[in-house]
Design a protein around this motif. Structure first.
Motif, PDB file in Angstrom:
ATOM      1  N   THR A 100      88.097  72.582  -5.553  1.00 40.65           N
ATOM      2  CA  THR A 100      89.000  73.460  -4.817  1.00 40.65           C
ATOM      3  C   THR A 100      90.021  72.536  -4.178  1.00 40.65           C
ATOM      4  O   THR A 100      89.669  71.663  -3.369  1.00 40.65           O
ATOM      5  CB  THR A 100      88.263  74.271  -3.740  1.00 40.65           C
ATOM      6  OG1 THR A 100      87.202  75.011  -4.369  1.00 40.65           O
ATOM      7  CG2 THR A 100      89.207  75.233  -3.054  1.00 40.65           C
ATOM      8  N   VAL A 134      92.003  76.561  -7.486  1.00 34.44           N
ATOM      9  CA  VAL A 134      90.683  76.288  -8.055  1.00 34.44           C
ATOM     10  C   VAL A 134      90.903  75.558  -9.377  1.00 34.44           C
ATOM     11  O   VAL A 134      91.703  75.978 -10.209  1.00 34.44           O
ATOM     12  CB  VAL A 134      89.901  77.602  -8.288  1.00 34.44           C
ATOM     13  CG1 VAL A 134      88.710  77.359  -9.195  1.00 34.44           C
ATOM     14  CG2 VAL A 134      89.434  78.187  -6.959  1.00 34.44           C
ATOM     15  N   TYR A 180      90.772  67.825  -1.560  1.00 30.71           N
ATOM     16  CA  TYR A 180      89.945  68.642  -2.450  1.00 30.71           C
ATOM     17  C   TYR A 180      88.536  68.759  -1.899  1.00 30.71           C
ATOM     18  O   TYR A 180      88.077  67.950  -1.096  1.00 30.71           O
ATOM     19  CB  TYR A 180      89.927  68.060  -3.861  1.00 30.71           C
ATOM     20  CG  TYR A 180      89.104  66.796  -4.017  1.00 30.71           C
ATOM     21  CD1 TYR A 180      87.732  66.857  -4.315  1.00 30.71           C
ATOM     22  CD2 TYR A 180      89.680  65.536  -3.867  1.00 30.71           C
ATOM     23  CE1 TYR A 180      86.975  65.705  -4.454  1.00 30.71           C
ATOM     24  CE2 TYR A 180      88.930  64.381  -4.000  1.00 30.71           C
ATOM     25  CZ  TYR A 180      87.577  64.466  -4.296  1.00 30.71           C
ATOM     26  OH  TYR A 180      86.813  63.332  -4.414  1.00 30.71           O
ATOM     27  N   GLU A 217      96.009  77.031  -1.961  1.00 29.75           N
ATOM     28  CA  GLU A 217      94.733  76.581  -2.507  1.00 29.75           C
ATOM     29  C   GLU A 217      94.661  76.879  -4.002  1.00 29.75           C
ATOM     30  O   GLU A 217      95.056  77.957  -4.440  1.00 29.75           O
ATOM     31  CB  GLU A 217      93.593  77.282  -1.763  1.00 29.75           C
ATOM     32  CG  GLU A 217      92.239  76.665  -1.952  1.00 29.75           C
ATOM     33  CD  GLU A 217      91.203  77.307  -1.036  1.00 29.75           C
ATOM     34  OE1 GLU A 217      90.979  76.781   0.064  1.00 29.75           O
ATOM     35  OE2 GLU A 217      90.642  78.347  -1.428  1.00 29.75           O
ATOM     36  N   LEU A 220      82.146  79.842  -3.979  1.00 30.84           N
ATOM     37  CA  LEU A 220      83.135  80.911  -3.953  1.00 30.84           C
ATOM     38  C   LEU A 220      82.469  82.202  -4.412  1.00 30.84           C
ATOM     39  O   LEU A 220      81.875  82.250  -5.491  1.00 30.84           O
ATOM     40  CB  LEU A 220      84.312  80.564  -4.880  1.00 30.84           C
ATOM     41  CG  LEU A 220      85.399  81.626  -5.078  1.00 30.84           C
ATOM     42  CD1 LEU A 220      86.164  81.851  -3.773  1.00 30.84           C
ATOM     43  CD2 LEU A 220      86.350  81.207  -6.192  1.00 30.84           C
TER      44      LEU A 220
END
Length: 279
Positions: free
Chosen positions: A209, A220, A183, A218, A189
């Motif tokens: 993330t 969030v 992470y 990936e 972002l």
């Protein structure tokens, strides 16, 4: 298509193994059920637009013994038995096919092919598949500048030795660390959002993330910790809407956890969320 995406089939290996295990459980259950199934077979006959059931056994004629409606359980058992007898061989074929693939598929050969190359050659080659370790290292290698934590914010540290903004964030970070889930904390972002009639770009700093290594996907993860506050909750709705407008959807690549004064976040809930989406 990128070269390292060609062998995305490798991502389905755990899924296939799970399917094989489930098939074996189903096969065992069907074999057990067939041993307990009633002897004989079910015969159907239509009379005045009504279907009638007959139980054919060695002790009856070829027409069988009539099964009244109040004994529908016996008809169901016989029908299920016939279905299971036909389904069982097909289930065993599926299991054999999956086992054959799993036994023949040797992903390690490709991993070793690249890993054993000279470092100078590795820099010149785009491998068709990278080991988990290499993939994780490259994913974590990107340098970024997180959001500054003001001096008046209490100092809360994680097991990984980083400073976070709240005890809840520390619990999430420590759970990810313990489960060996890669992470990044507050990695910036850029997202587009609508303001009036125009669309603008802004930088947000998602709490976490995360990388699902198995899927190489990936996620969030945003934690919202003051859901008692009406204004805060309104901002949460707006932020989630912004994420959706940028292709981040709950359960697909966006994880949201919440808490209030009456419903605090706890380690058990965090672990369940992490295991559901990130392992």
């Amino acid at each position: 298509m990128q070269m390292n995406e060609i062998l995305s089939v490798a991502n389905v290996l755990p899924v296939l193994q799970t399917a094989a295990d489930q098939l074996q459980s189903l096969i065992s259950a069907k074999e057990k059920a067939l041993k307990k199934a009633p002897a004989g077979r079910l015969r159907l006959s239509r009379r005045k637009n009504q279907v009638q059931w007959f139980h054919v056994t060695k002790g009856t004629t070829v027409h069988g013994k009539y099964i009244p409606v109040n004994e529908i359980g016996r008809a169901k058992a016989l029908a299920q038995k016939e279905y299971d007898q036909k389904a069982l061989p097909e289930l065993k074929k599926w299991r054999l096919l999956i086992d054959s693939f799993l036994n023949r598929f040797r992903l390690q050969n490709l991993e070793n092919l690249y890993a054993c190359m000279h470092e100078g050659r590795q820099k010149l080659v785009s491998p068709v598949y990278e080991s988990d370790e290499t993939y994780i290292a490259q994913w974590l290698a990107g340098v970024y500048e997180g959001k500054k934590i003001e001096d008046d914010v209490p100092e809360i540290m994680t097991l990984r030795g980083e400073r976070v903004r709240s005890k809840s964030e520390a619990m999430i970070a420590d759970t990810l660390y313990r489960l060996k889930i890669p992470y990044k904390y507050e990695c910036p972002l850029a997202i587009r959002h609508k303001k009036g009639t125009s669309r603008n770009t802004m930088t947000v700093y998602p709490d976490f993330t995360c990388l699902n290594v198995r899927l190489r996907q990936e996620f969030v993860w945003e934690h919202f910790g003051m859901m008692d506050d009406a204004d805060y909750s309104s901002q949460v709705a707006w932020k989630v809407t912004c994420f959706e407008g940028n292709g981040y959807f709950l359960g697909k690549n966006l994880i949201v956890s919440m808490e209030s004064s009456e419903i605090p976040l706890d380690a058990t809930r965090i672990e369940k969320i992490a295991m559901q989406y990130l392992l």
